[in-house]
Design an enzyme around this catalytic site. Structure first.
Site, PDB file in Angstrom:
ATOM      1  N   HIS A  34     -26.249  19.608 -57.123  1.00  0.00           N
ATOM      2  CA  HIS A  34     -25.365  18.697 -57.857  1.00  0.00           C
ATOM      3  C   HIS A  34     -25.265  19.213 -59.299  1.00  0.00           C
ATOM      4  O   HIS A  34     -26.227  19.792 -59.814  1.00  0.00           O
ATOM      5  CB  HIS A  34     -26.011  17.306 -57.834  1.00  0.00           C
ATOM      6  CG  HIS A  34     -25.186  16.210 -58.418  1.00  0.00           C
ATOM      7  ND1 HIS A  34     -25.126  15.982 -59.775  1.00  0.00           N
ATOM      8  CD2 HIS A  34     -24.400  15.285 -57.847  1.00  0.00           C
ATOM      9  CE1 HIS A  34     -24.326  14.953 -59.998  1.00  0.00           C
ATOM     10  NE2 HIS A  34     -23.868  14.506 -58.844  1.00  0.00           N
ATOM     11  N   GLN A  74     -31.192  12.056 -53.793  1.00  0.00           N
ATOM     12  CA  GLN A  74     -30.766  11.648 -52.442  1.00  0.00           C
ATOM     13  C   GLN A  74     -31.935  11.549 -51.474  1.00  0.00           C
ATOM     14  O   GLN A  74     -31.729  11.138 -50.317  1.00  0.00           O
ATOM     15  CB  GLN A  74     -29.723  12.651 -51.890  1.00  0.00           C
ATOM     16  CG  GLN A  74     -28.448  12.753 -52.687  1.00  0.00           C
ATOM     17  CD  GLN A  74     -27.600  11.479 -52.651  1.00  0.00           C
ATOM     18  OE1 GLN A  74     -27.854  10.547 -51.887  1.00  0.00           O
ATOM     19  NE2 GLN A  74     -26.592  11.423 -53.500  1.00  0.00           N
ATOM     20  N   CYS A 130     -19.279  16.544 -57.315  1.00  0.00           N
ATOM     21  CA  CYS A 130     -20.100  17.107 -58.409  1.00  0.00           C
ATOM     22  C   CYS A 130     -20.917  18.292 -57.899  1.00  0.00           C
ATOM     23  O   CYS A 130     -22.091  18.457 -58.287  1.00  0.00           O
ATOM     24  CB  CYS A 130     -21.017  16.061 -59.031  1.00  0.00           C
ATOM     25  SG  CYS A 130     -20.157  14.641 -59.672  1.00  0.00           S
TER      26      CYS A 130
HETATM   27  N1  C6P Z   1     -24.620  11.920 -56.770  1.00  0.00           N
HETATM   28  C1  C6P Z   1     -22.783  11.297 -55.327  1.00  0.00           C
HETATM   29  O1  C6P Z   1     -21.846  10.563 -55.005  1.00  0.00           O
HETATM   30  P1  C6P Z   1     -26.919  10.020 -61.314  1.00  0.00           P
HETATM   31  O2  C6P Z   1     -25.418  10.041 -61.403  1.00  0.00           O
HETATM   32  O3  C6P Z   1     -27.565  10.518 -62.567  1.00  0.00           O
HETATM   33  O4  C6P Z   1     -27.457   8.714 -60.852  1.00  0.00           O
HETATM   34  O5  C6P Z   1     -27.326  11.034 -60.152  1.00  0.00           O
HETATM   35  C2  C6P Z   1     -26.996  12.396 -60.291  1.00  0.00           C
HETATM   36  C3  C6P Z   1     -27.290  13.127 -59.023  1.00  0.00           C
HETATM   37  C4  C6P Z   1     -28.237  14.130 -59.040  1.00  0.00           C
HETATM   38  N2  C6P Z   1     -28.564  14.796 -57.932  1.00  0.00           N
HETATM   39  C5  C6P Z   1     -28.003  14.514 -56.744  1.00  0.00           C
HETATM   40  C6  C6P Z   1     -28.436  15.274 -55.526  1.00  0.00           C
HETATM   41  C7  C6P Z   1     -27.030  13.522 -56.659  1.00  0.00           C
HETATM   42  O6  C6P Z   1     -26.468  13.249 -55.488  1.00  0.00           O
HETATM   43  C8  C6P Z   1     -26.642  12.821 -57.835  1.00  0.00           C
HETATM   44  C9  C6P Z   1     -25.555  11.791 -57.798  1.00  0.00           C
HETATM   45  C10 C6P Z   1     -23.592  10.929 -56.558  1.00  0.00           C
HETATM   46  O7  C6P Z   1     -23.094  12.290 -54.687  1.00  0.00           O
HETATM   47  C11 C6P Z   1     -22.719  10.696 -57.745  1.00  0.00           C
HETATM   48  S1  C6P Z   1     -21.899  12.141 -58.295  1.00  0.00           S
END
Ligand code: C6P
Length: 405
Positions: free
Chosen positions: A117, A197, A360
């Site tokens: 990500h 995740q 992302c």
């Molecule tokens: N993925 C998705 O829809 P935040 O936004 O800080 O809570 O998490 C960031 C993040 C970091 N690592 C992984 C593996 C993620 O999946 C995510 C967030 C969401 O896939 C929002 S983009």
């Protein structure tokens, strides 16, 4: 698990019974207990934690520290000194890259996988640019898994950090973190695990995995938005300089200089999100109330159920593994001839919530030679009926876009 009863715990699922919420990797729905815990903080405990000597502020401090202990216990960290509250996984990774990055020297290397990500990539890219470090890429297999060979190929004697997600937010694949942390350590590097995740869906024990850092977000595990966690081994957190400066993170300040508070407060500058931490503690309590192993069992069952239906829809292409158990409830897919945004919009018109876009993870998209996908992601409170509705809607999609077949 009595799913009907469980769904009664989620106000939004009750209010909008006709929508199928299949975007749980983006954020999960919240049970009453979490919403009530936040509300209760503001109604009964609200004062600035760690500041006041009066009883109310003490109570706010106590509940905030109790939440920290509940997170420590959930991931089996040794000490609450190793649990830093942040806003989310993204902020945890920025803190880490900025602060640990200060300890690195020109020419040092950071190894990251192509499935990461952006939150576990851009902070490293930026610190690499500022400090003259090199990013080394750990390539993935066709199904998105990372092989031991690929990891070893990306590591050299200059590697100082290996950063890897435990479960991909696009493909759902799980990496063997315990093995890869050991390989990183053998090469003299530290291991950073992105648990955004994984922590909500599988048992994550930092001692057992022997990761040096773990990050995750409260909102992806039934908790509120705005509260996240950085776990770090005490010996590394001690060495790292603060990320943000200001109130409560200091020990002593003079006109010339300042010294820092003890862990974890050194990394929690300014007024903290005590209500969010309280909500996260309520989420962890809810996991325990239902039984985490029951949740995992249910999610594995639903994941297999969904895979077995989706794989039989001819125009649907599921990305990643052909093994249902490798998906952890996350399915990125395309439909022949239909743009992912159109997929998401048509599904939305049928009351089905999925995400579309690059998720992302643009480096992974480039690797897979695509711009975007649609993605459905499941949580234990989803039902077989919701998944069947989703599949039914998908199988009529091409015709609704004007295709004959
Ligand atoms: N993925 C998705 O829809 P935040 O936004 O800080 O809570 O998490 C960031 C993040 C970091 N690592 C992984 C593996 C993620 O999946 C995510 C967030 C969401 O896939 C929002 S983009």
């Amino acid at each position: 698990m009595d799913i009907k009863a469980v769904r009664e715990d989620f106000p939004l699922l009750k209010e909008y019974g006709d929508i199928a919420y299949l975007d749980n990797a983006a954020t999960t729905q919240k049970p009453y207990f979490v919403i009530e815990a936040e509300k209760n903080f503001y109604e009964r405990e609200n004062a600035n934690p760690m500041r006041g000597l009066y009883e109310l502020s003490q109570r706010a401090t106590d509940i905030y520290e109790k939440a920290r202990e509940s997170v420590r216990d959930f991931i089996n960290a040794k000490s609450t000194k190793e649990i830093v509250f942040t806003r989310n996984a993204t902020e945890s990774l920025n803190l880490l890259a900025y602060s640990y990055g200060e300890l690195l020297e020109e020419g040092d290397e950071i190894a990251v996988t192509v499935v990461e990500h952006h939150s576990n990539l851009i902070p490293w890219q930026q610190i690499a640019k500022r400090k003259g470090l090199a990013i080394r890429w750990i390539e993935c297999e066709d199904d998105g898994t990372i092989s031991e060979e690929a990891l070893k190929k990306a590591i050299s004697d200059r590697t100082k950090i290996v950063a890897m997600t435990q479960i991909s937010n696009v493909l759902g694949i799980e990496n063997d973190i315990k093995k890869y942390a050991r390989i990183a350590h053998e090469a003299g590097a530290i291991f950073v695990c992105d648990g955004a995740q994984s922590v909500p869906h599988i048992f994550v024990d930092v001692e057992e995995l022997d990761v040096d850092f773990l990050v995750f977000s409260g909102h992806k595990m039934l908790g509120p938005m705005g509260i996240g966690v950085l776990y770090g081994k005490e010996k590394y957190l001690e060495k790292m300089p603060p990320f943000l400066f200001g109130g409560e993170m200091i020990e002593y300040v003079t006109r010339e200089d300042s010294t820092w508070n003890e862990l974890p407060h050194k990394f929690e500058a300014g007024t903290v999100n005590a209500a969010g931490a309280t909500g996260l503690m309520a989420a962890i309590d809810y996991y325990k109330r239902l039984g985490f192993s029951n949740i995992i069992e249910r999610e594995n069952y639903l994941s297999r159920f969904a895979y077995n239906i989706l794989k039989d829809i001819p125009e649907v292409n599921i990305l990643g593994s052909r093994d249902a158990d490798m998906h952890h409830g996350i399915f990125s897919f395309t439909v022949d001839g239909v743009h992912p945004h159109d997929i998401a919009e048509i599904l939305s018109s049928d009351g089905i919530c999925v995400r579309a876009g690059h998720h992302c993870a643009q480096v992974l998209m480039q690797h897979m030679k695509t711009m975007s996908t649609a993605r459905a992601s499941i949580a234990f409170y989803n039902t077989e009926e919701e998944i069947e509705r989703f599949a039914e809607s998908l199988s009529t999609l091409r015709r609704r876009m004007g295709y004959v077949k």
